[in-house]
Design an enzyme around this catalytic site. Structure first.
Site, PDB file in Angstrom:
ATOM      1  N   ASP A 174       0.577   3.425   1.588  1.00 31.74           N
ATOM      2  CA  ASP A 174      -0.221   4.410   0.410  1.00 31.74           C
ATOM      3  C   ASP A 174       0.385   6.057   0.874  1.00 31.74           C
ATOM      4  OD1 ASP A 174      -1.579   5.016   2.343  1.00 31.74           O
ATOM      5  OD2 ASP A 174      -3.720   4.423   1.685  1.00 31.74           O
ATOM      6  N   SER A 175       1.522   6.618   1.632  1.00 34.98           N
ATOM      7  CA  SER A 175       2.236   7.356   1.525  1.00 34.98           C
ATOM      8  C   SER A 175       2.871   7.635   0.197  1.00 34.98           C
ATOM      9  CB  SER A 175       2.561   7.959   2.743  1.00 34.98           C
ATOM     10  OG  SER A 175       3.801   6.766   2.958  1.00 34.98           O
ATOM     11  N   ASP A 183      -0.358  -1.416   2.260  1.00 41.05           N
ATOM     12  CA  ASP A 183      -1.566  -0.394   2.235  1.00 41.05           C
ATOM     13  C   ASP A 183      -3.104  -0.802   1.167  1.00 41.05           C
ATOM     14  OD1 ASP A 183      -1.207   1.522   4.622  1.00 41.05           O
ATOM     15  OD2 ASP A 183      -0.765   2.337   3.477  1.00 41.05           O
ATOM     16  N   LYS A 218      -2.759  -3.632   5.188  1.00 46.54           N
ATOM     17  CA  LYS A 218      -3.324  -2.693   6.084  1.00 46.54           C
ATOM     18  C   LYS A 218      -4.194  -1.672   5.127  1.00 46.54           C
ATOM     19  CE  LYS A 218      -0.845   0.709   7.703  1.00 46.54           C
ATOM     20  NZ  LYS A 218      -1.914   1.959   6.668  1.00 46.54           N
ATOM     21  N   GLU A 252      -7.558   1.009   6.996  1.00 41.66           N
ATOM     22  CA  GLU A 252      -7.462   2.136   8.240  1.00 41.66           C
ATOM     23  C   GLU A 252      -9.244   2.314   8.317  1.00 41.66           C
ATOM     24  OE1 GLU A 252      -7.318   5.810   6.616  1.00 41.66           O
ATOM     25  OE2 GLU A 252      -4.552   5.253   5.388  1.00 41.66           O
ATOM     26  N   GLU A 267      -1.967   6.186  14.304  1.00 40.88           N
ATOM     27  CA  GLU A 267      -1.336   7.394  14.070  1.00 40.88           C
ATOM     28  C   GLU A 267      -2.398   8.114  14.099  1.00 40.88           C
ATOM     29  OE1 GLU A 267      -1.951   7.648   9.884  1.00 40.88           O
ATOM     30  OE2 GLU A 267      -0.607   9.559   9.566  1.00 40.88           O
TER      31      GLU A 267
HETATM   32  O1  KIV Z   1       0.720   5.290   5.029  1.00 40.40           O
HETATM   33  C1  KIV Z   1       1.852   4.777   5.106  1.00 40.40           C
HETATM   34  O2  KIV Z   1       2.225   5.117   4.850  1.00 40.40           O
HETATM   35  C2  KIV Z   1       1.272   4.417   6.641  1.00 40.40           C
HETATM   36  C3  KIV Z   1       2.007   4.834   8.058  1.00 40.40           C
HETATM   37  C4  KIV Z   1       1.960   6.739   8.287  1.00 40.40           C
HETATM   38  C5  KIV Z   1       1.689   4.257   8.777  1.00 40.40           C
HETATM   39  O3  KIV Z   1       0.211   4.071   6.889  1.00 40.40           O
END
Ligand code: KIV
Length: 267
Positions: free
Chosen positions: A49-50, A88, A116, A118, A185
């Site tokens: 989600d970056s 994510d 994924k 958090e 992270e």
């Molecule tokens: O969103 C993302 O790119 C991430 C990485 C930094 C692991 O969660």
């Protein structure tokens, strides 16, 4: 039944930890980059989600929606043949088991092999529910970008004994709840090594030092094209090489050989 899983599998990543082979991971957001990563031998591709920050130009990952993640996951999946593909779960898409299963199912249908999420202990019920539905889960501890307002910034986590122990306990709880992989992270390198040794599942570090089972970076950071200051834990792999595929191949070689990250990229 025909074997349709021609590439790496999640158990293959676990075997890599057992065999002391580093897992190479990068983020991707589209099919063209995904193919370059896959061809270069990246083992684990994350639709992070970056993308809210590096693709959409937002200051945080919080505006990213499930529709955005589904769209980019579908794009990336078209470029992947070998790597394990994770997506994510965006902010507020996994508040409880029922919502999490609906959200994750959309990402799996878009082509992700795993999702994924958090957070630690407070996510255990959601992790358990997803795994019960045969949806593999990657955990994410340490700096949690979706909690940026609660924490007050993008800060290194686990610097004192009490918070370090809390992250270690969260890691153990997530493993017991059923996660197959854990991203760490921005935690001190010593803590990441301790967590990696305490767990059976692989850890994938970003700003977590050389002691993790594998390494992930945001693709645009390691190509030096993210606006602003390069994060300390990243390196510009495009510098001094002729093209993007060469940069990705150098990253794969350096992570596999244990040359990246080193203490310059650690806390
Ligand atoms: O969103 C993302 O790119 C991430 C990485 C930094 C692991 O969660």
């Amino acid at each position: 039944m025909p074997d349709t899983l021609k590439g790496l599998t999640i158990p293959d990543l676990a075997a890599m930890k057992a065999n002391d082979e580093k897992i190479v991971a990068l983020t991707a957001y589209d099919a063209s980059f995904a193919k370059i990563l896959d061809d270069a031998g990246v083992d684990f591709v994350l639709v992070g989600d970056s993308l809210g920050m590096v693709v959409q130009g937002r200051p945080t990952t919080l505006p990213v929606t499930l529709d955005h993640m589904v769209y980019h996951t579908r794009c990336v999946a078209r470029g992947i043949r070998r790597a394990v593909l994770a997506a994510d779960m965006p902010f507020a898409s996994y508040s409880g088991p029922a919502q999490a299963i609906d959200s994750a199912a959309r990402l799996i249908r878009a082509g992700a092999h795993m999702v994924k999420i958090e957070g630690g202990q407070k996510r255990a019920e959601v992790v358990h529910a997803l795994v019960e539905q045969s949806i593999p889960v990657c955990g994410h501890l340490g700096l949690l970008p979706q909690s940026v307002h609660q924490v007050g910034g993008y800060l290194v986590q686990g610097k004192d004994e009490k918070t370090a122990q809390a992250i270690l306990q969260d890691a153990i709880i997530l493993q017991e709840a059923g996660v197959s992989l854990l991203v760490l992270e921005c935690v001190p390198a010593t803590l990441a090594s301790e967590i990696t040794a305490a767990l059976d599942i692989p850890t994938i570090g970003i700003g977590a030092g050389p002691g993790c089972s594998g390494q992930v970076l945001v693709l645009y950071d390691m190509l030096g094209i993210t606006p602003g200051k390069r994060p300390r834990f990243s390196r510009n792999f495009l510098q001094g090489v002729e093209d993007i595929p060469s940069a990705i191949r150098h990253y794969v070689e350096d992570v596999k050989a244990g040359r990246f990250p080193n203490s310059d990229h650690s806390f």
